[in-house]
Design an enzyme around this catalytic site. Structure first.
Site, PDB file in Angstrom:
ATOM      1  N   HIS A  87      -3.461  -5.292 -24.389  1.00  0.00           N
ATOM      2  CA  HIS A  87      -2.361  -5.522 -25.230  1.00  0.00           C
ATOM      3  C   HIS A  87      -2.642  -6.522 -26.207  1.00  0.00           C
ATOM      4  CE1 HIS A  87       2.111  -6.105 -25.729  1.00  0.00           C
ATOM      5  NE2 HIS A  87       1.926  -7.413 -26.006  1.00  0.00           N
ATOM      6  N   CYS A  88      -2.046  -6.165 -27.482  1.00  0.00           N
ATOM      7  CA  CYS A  88      -2.200  -7.351 -28.560  1.00  0.00           C
ATOM      8  C   CYS A  88      -3.816  -7.759 -28.667  1.00  0.00           C
ATOM      9  CB  CYS A  88      -1.445  -8.488 -28.503  1.00  0.00           C
ATOM     10  SG  CYS A  88      -1.000  -9.625 -29.824  1.00  0.00           S
ATOM     11  N   THR A  89      -3.859  -8.885 -28.770  1.00  0.00           N
ATOM     12  CA  THR A  89      -5.554  -9.442 -28.820  1.00  0.00           C
ATOM     13  C   THR A  89      -6.228  -9.541 -27.632  1.00  0.00           C
ATOM     14  OG1 THR A  89      -4.442 -11.818 -28.350  1.00  0.00           O
ATOM     15  CG2 THR A  89      -4.861 -11.293 -30.896  1.00  0.00           C
TER      16      THR A  89
END
Length: 332
Positions: free
Chosen positions: A111-113
């Site tokens: 998720h995301c970074t």
């Protein structure tokens, strides 16, 4: 993934001060409840950290983590939330645990970074992936062997799925549910979460130039008409005429509003409608092809297999079994 004879083990990897609150909440919403009545399997959901105990989220709210990295050795699904890019380096122990989970057959989701951790583990080499658009350039610069696409919501590489930031985490996990347990389960879960049931992974992360409200209303009416008439021969010209625009203007406005093309949007709608019919009806493939606008059964089979990775027949058999198992669970 494993069948319903045992719970699927889902582990979310977190680190002190780095726990992405939103991403963690999305994982908990999808995997933390008993949703067998929706056609989902049983989940054994828990948080995992190198140093179990009371950890801080990125917003400062404390959470209690009971499990260490050893849980990854028996996890079917491993998710990693947002990661601090400059002051925290993933440890060798974490990277080894992720590599071993993948090698054993687990599905890994970032998720995301969190994608930076998977890249550090070498799990993204040679793959097309995504992350939050703000950090896509950094990901590409640090890991030149990774093909970074900053413009999409999520990218599915089979057992590795990368999602963009914040709300794209919802789309990423709903995509996984749709892929593994069918459109009916994903739609039921989306209704429970009060979110759109399906945004294609190729949809833009953000809209550069939103159109005026009245134009959005008109476009929405056109799309609603198209969803109700998928069996028709629908072209950009047909949609543009209903929207009172030239085909070129309509295509441009459509892309700016939805982040995808009319052709790609129609294909996604037809595939979703076909999935629903395969799961919920006994209609033959030829009839489904006609009802959703693919024309011929051969064309439908080709497109469905290319996009979903299985034939319509195999899809129907898989999710019919899942529905029967869900009914058995409810009866029990």
């Amino acid at each position: 993934m494993a069948g319903t004879e045992r719970p699927l083990v889902v582990s979310v990897v977190v680190a002190d001060g780095l726990v992405g609150s939103f991403g963690l909440g999305v994982c908990a919403e999808v995997f933390g409840y008993d949703r067998r009545h929706m056609g989902l399997p049983r989940f054994d959901f828990a948080l995992v950290s190198e140093a179990p105990g009371v950890l801080r989220t990125d917003t400062g709210i404390p959470i209690t983590v009971e499990h260490g990295l050893d849980r990854l050795a028996r996890s079917d699904i491993v998710s990693i939330t947002a990661w601090e890019l400059f002051d925290r380096v993933p440890s060798p122990a974490l990277l080894d645990a992720l590599q071993e989970a993948y090698a054993r057959g687990a599905t890994i989701i970032s998720h995301c970074t969190g994608a930076f951790v998977l890249a550090e583990a070498g799990l993204l080499d040679g793959k097309r992936v995504t992350t939050h658009w703000k950090w896509a350039g950094e990901l590409a610069a640090r890991f030149p062997a990774v093909d970074v696409d900053p413009s999409v919501l999520y990218v599915d590489n089979g057992r590795v799925i990368t999602g963009a930031g914040t709300a794209a985490g919802v789309d990423t996990l709903l995509h996984l549910v749709r892929r593994e347990w069918g459109a009916a389960a994903a739609n039921a879960l989306a209704r429970e979460m009060v979110v759109p049931p399906h945004r294609d992974g190729g949809q833009a992360q953000f809209i550069d130039a939103p159109v005026a409200e009245v134009e959005d209303d008109l476009l929405g009416a056109v799309l609603e008409w198209a969803q109700g008439n998928l069996a028709d021969d629908i072209s950009v010209e047909v949609l543009a005429r209903r929207a009172l625009m030239s085909p070129r203007t309509f295509a441009r406005r459509f892309k700016a509003t939805t982040g995808t093309t009319p052709h790609a949007w129609l294909l996604a709608q037809r595939l979703a409608a076909a999935e629903a019919l395969l799961e919920g009806s006994d209609a033959p493939v030829e009839e489904i092809a006609r009802l959703v606008g693919f024309g011929t059964a051969a064309g439908f089979r080709e497109q469905f297999t290319r996009r979903r990775g299985v034939s319509p027949r195999a899809y129907r058999q898989t999710f019919r079994r899942a529905l029967v198992a869900a009914d058995d669970d409810r009866a029990a």
